[in-house]
Design a protein around this motif. Structure first.
Motif, PDB file in Angstrom:
ATOM      1  N   GLY A 215       0.778  -1.236   0.000  1.00 46.07           N
ATOM      2  CA  GLY A 215       0.000   0.000   0.000  1.00 46.07           C
ATOM      3  C   GLY A 215       0.804   1.278   0.000  1.00 46.07           C
ATOM      4  O   GLY A 215       0.227   2.370   0.081  1.00 46.07           O
ATOM      5  N   GLU A 216       2.146   1.178  -0.085  1.00 48.37           N
ATOM      6  CA  GLU A 216       2.966   2.385  -0.073  1.00 48.37           C
ATOM      7  C   GLU A 216       2.718   3.249  -1.311  1.00 48.37           C
ATOM      8  O   GLU A 216       2.702   4.475  -1.229  1.00 48.37           O
ATOM      9  CB  GLU A 216       4.447   2.014   0.021  1.00 48.37           C
ATOM     10  CG  GLU A 216       4.883   1.508   1.383  1.00 48.37           C
ATOM     11  CD  GLU A 216       4.758   2.574   2.456  1.00 48.37           C
ATOM     12  OE1 GLU A 216       4.952   3.766   2.149  1.00 48.37           O
ATOM     13  OE2 GLU A 216       4.443   2.215   3.601  1.00 48.37           O
TER      14      GLU A 216
ATOM     15  N   THR B 250      -0.057   3.505  -3.062  1.00 48.33           N
ATOM     16  CA  THR B 250      -1.349   4.173  -2.891  1.00 48.33           C
ATOM     17  C   THR B 250      -1.211   5.374  -1.969  1.00 48.33           C
ATOM     18  O   THR B 250      -1.772   6.447  -2.233  1.00 48.33           O
ATOM     19  CB  THR B 250      -2.380   3.191  -2.322  1.00 48.33           C
ATOM     20  OG1 THR B 250      -2.519   2.082  -3.211  1.00 48.33           O
ATOM     21  CG2 THR B 250      -3.733   3.855  -2.144  1.00 48.33           C
ATOM     22  N   ARG B 251      -0.461   5.201  -0.872  1.00 49.48           N
ATOM     23  CA  ARG B 251      -0.263   6.315   0.056  1.00 49.48           C
ATOM     24  C   ARG B 251       0.504   7.458  -0.594  1.00 49.48           C
ATOM     25  O   ARG B 251       0.219   8.642  -0.341  1.00 49.48           O
ATOM     26  CB  ARG B 251       0.446   5.829   1.320  1.00 49.48           C
ATOM     27  CG  ARG B 251      -0.453   5.030   2.255  1.00 49.48           C
ATOM     28  CD  ARG B 251       0.231   4.701   3.570  1.00 49.48           C
ATOM     29  NE  ARG B 251       1.132   3.576   3.414  1.00 49.48           N
ATOM     30  CZ  ARG B 251       0.749   2.312   3.561  1.00 49.48           C
ATOM     31  NH1 ARG B 251      -0.499   2.022   3.833  1.00 49.48           N
ATOM     32  NH2 ARG B 251       1.623   1.332   3.437  1.00 49.48           N
ATOM     33  N   ASP B 252       1.480   7.139  -1.445  1.00 50.93           N
ATOM     34  CA  ASP B 252       2.219   8.187  -2.147  1.00 50.93           C
ATOM     35  C   ASP B 252       1.315   8.964  -3.098  1.00 50.93           C
ATOM     36  O   ASP B 252       1.416  10.192  -3.221  1.00 50.93           O
ATOM     37  CB  ASP B 252       3.393   7.576  -2.914  1.00 50.93           C
ATOM     38  CG  ASP B 252       4.562   7.226  -2.011  1.00 50.93           C
ATOM     39  OD1 ASP B 252       4.538   7.642  -0.832  1.00 50.93           O
ATOM     40  OD2 ASP B 252       5.495   6.544  -2.472  1.00 50.93           O
TER      41      ASP B 252
ATOM     42  N   ASN C 159      -1.967   9.354  -2.794  1.00 57.65           N
ATOM     43  CA  ASN C 159      -2.874  10.164  -1.975  1.00 57.65           C
ATOM     44  C   ASN C 159      -2.167  11.397  -1.412  1.00 57.65           C
ATOM     45  O   ASN C 159      -2.763  12.483  -1.349  1.00 57.65           O
ATOM     46  CB  ASN C 159      -3.446   9.321  -0.838  1.00 57.65           C
ATOM     47  CG  ASN C 159      -4.395   8.240  -1.330  1.00 57.65           C
ATOM     48  OD1 ASN C 159      -4.982   8.364  -2.410  1.00 57.65           O
ATOM     49  ND2 ASN C 159      -4.550   7.184  -0.550  1.00 57.65           N
ATOM     50  N   SER C 160      -0.919  11.225  -1.007  1.00 60.34           N
ATOM     51  CA  SER C 160      -0.161  12.373  -0.483  1.00 60.34           C
ATOM     52  C   SER C 160       0.061  13.420  -1.572  1.00 60.34           C
ATOM     53  O   SER C 160      -0.031  14.630  -1.316  1.00 60.34           O
ATOM     54  CB  SER C 160       1.188  11.896   0.071  1.00 60.34           C
ATOM     55  OG  SER C 160       1.011  11.010   1.146  1.00 60.34           O
TER      56      SER C 160
ATOM     57  N   TRP D 189      -3.100  15.376  -2.164  1.00 62.13           N
ATOM     58  CA  TRP D 189      -3.306  16.371  -1.117  1.00 62.13           C
ATOM     59  C   TRP D 189      -2.453  17.613  -1.368  1.00 62.13           C
ATOM     60  O   TRP D 189      -2.925  18.748  -1.195  1.00 62.13           O
ATOM     61  CB  TRP D 189      -2.944  15.758   0.242  1.00 62.13           C
ATOM     62  CG  TRP D 189      -3.174  16.719   1.385  1.00 62.13           C
ATOM     63  CD1 TRP D 189      -4.318  16.923   2.081  1.00 62.13           C
ATOM     64  CD2 TRP D 189      -2.208  17.644   1.926  1.00 62.13           C
ATOM     65  NE1 TRP D 189      -4.139  17.900   3.039  1.00 62.13           N
ATOM     66  CE2 TRP D 189      -2.855  18.363   2.966  1.00 62.13           C
ATOM     67  CE3 TRP D 189      -0.885  17.923   1.647  1.00 62.13           C
ATOM     68  CZ2 TRP D 189      -2.204  19.332   3.716  1.00 62.13           C
ATOM     69  CZ3 TRP D 189      -0.237  18.899   2.389  1.00 62.13           C
ATOM     70  CH2 TRP D 189      -0.887  19.591   3.416  1.00 62.13           C
TER      71      TRP D 189
END
Length: 324
Positions: free
Chosen positions: A122-123, A125-127, A129-130, A133
């Motif tokens: 999931g890294e 996906t988190r990148d 999303n960041s 933002w």
């Protein structure tokens, strides 16, 4: 012997016997006092010995378990540390590979496994999303002027999936890395991110100019794909003309941005997942690097370029044969 003598002899014999008997009784008492134990005392003594043995065994087992637990914990910590160390090394290496436009062959073998973990855990996906933002936070405070000259430049090659419109899919090649679908999953996430970003910018009133690395003769097929994928109402689509095909992509992007500025446009922001589009002059006030899966972005770029060249060579051969 006189009567007195016989009497003394009997007394002496009696005393000797009494003394001997007393001595024997005393010896027996001493010996028996060293070994004699009642059944109740023996029971308590044996129970105490058993209890002590059980406690000793329990202590040994507890110490053994604690030692094994500590060893396992330390081993796990070492493995986690090594895994995290490999991940951060590969992420840093991938960034420098992009900055220096290194081929996939330069990547260490361990980074292939790190790339899979980067997606599966999931890294990636988190990148994404960041990054979204950061984009939303920036554009919440800026607006385009009414003259229509403020524009956002987007690298259109990020809009395409791994199954290029010019070539066969790369799925068979991906299988050798032990992950038959994780890269496709990552690319799907990236495409969803790009489409969402495109819609948000368009809804905010920003003119969008799309720029591609592909040749001008691929314009029709590129437009067809963009429209079918939901990308509509862009301001302009820039593609390479013939004299730019041999040009380095860094130089090509720099040249096109400079031309836009000379025409009076104000490049406010540039979006791309590749460093060649994010360096050089006329980048505007802010650039945004779209995250790529570790290792795969370079691998895919090299492979796609080879396949595209093969396709263009085949197309040119077809036109040459058709002219006769």
């Amino acid at each position: 012997m006189s009567a007195y003598g016989h009497q003394m002899e009997r007394q002496y014999s009696t005393q000797s016997l009494s003394s001997r008997a007393g001595s024997e009784m005393g010896s027996r008492y001493i010996v028996e006092s060293g070994f004699y134990m009642s059944s109740w005392a023996a029971t308590i003594f044996i129970a105490a010995l058993v209890t002590a043995a059980v406690l000793l065994i329990t202590l040994l087992v507890t110490l053994t378990v604690m030692l094994q637990s500590c060893q396992s914990k330390n081993s796990g910590n070492i493995e986690i540390w090594k895994s995290n160390d490999d991940y951060h090394f590969c992420k840093s290496f991938s960034l420098h590979a992009e900055l220096n436009r290194l081929d996939a062959d330069y990547h260490p073998a361990l980074c292939k496994a790190a790339a899979i973990r980067y997606i599966k855990e999931g890294e990636y996906t988190r990148d994404l999303n960041s990054t979204m933002w950061l984009v939303e936070n920036y554009f919440s405070g800026v607006r385009p002027l009414d003259d229509g000259l403020d524009m956002v430049l987007m690298d259109v090659d990020d809009f395409f999936p791994s199954k290029s419109q010019y070539s066969e899919p790369l799925q068979p090649r991906l299988n050798q890395y032990g992950c038959s679908d994780c890269f496709e999953e990552a690319l799907h996430l990236k495409l969803m991110f790009i489409l969402k970003l495109y819609m948000k910018l368009q809804a905010a009133g920003w003119p969008l100019i799309l720029i591609s690395r592909e040749p001008e003769r691929q314009r029709n097929v590129t437009i067809k794909y963009l429209v079918s994928s939901g990308y509509v109402n862009w301001s302009s689509l820039i593609m390479r003309v013939d004299d730019e095909m041999q040009m380095d992509t860094f130089e090509y992007f720099s040249r096109r941005r400079t031309e836009l500025q000379k025409e009076g446009f104000r490049v406010m922001t540039v979006f791309s997942s590749q460093m060649d589009a994010l360096t050089g002059p006329c980048l505007g006030k802010r650039v945004f690097k779209i995250p790529n899966p570790i290792y795969y972005n370079v691998e895919h770029r090299v492979e796609r370029t080879k396949l595209l060249k093969q396709n263009l060579a085949g197309e040119q051969d077809y036109h040459n044969r058709s002219s006769f």
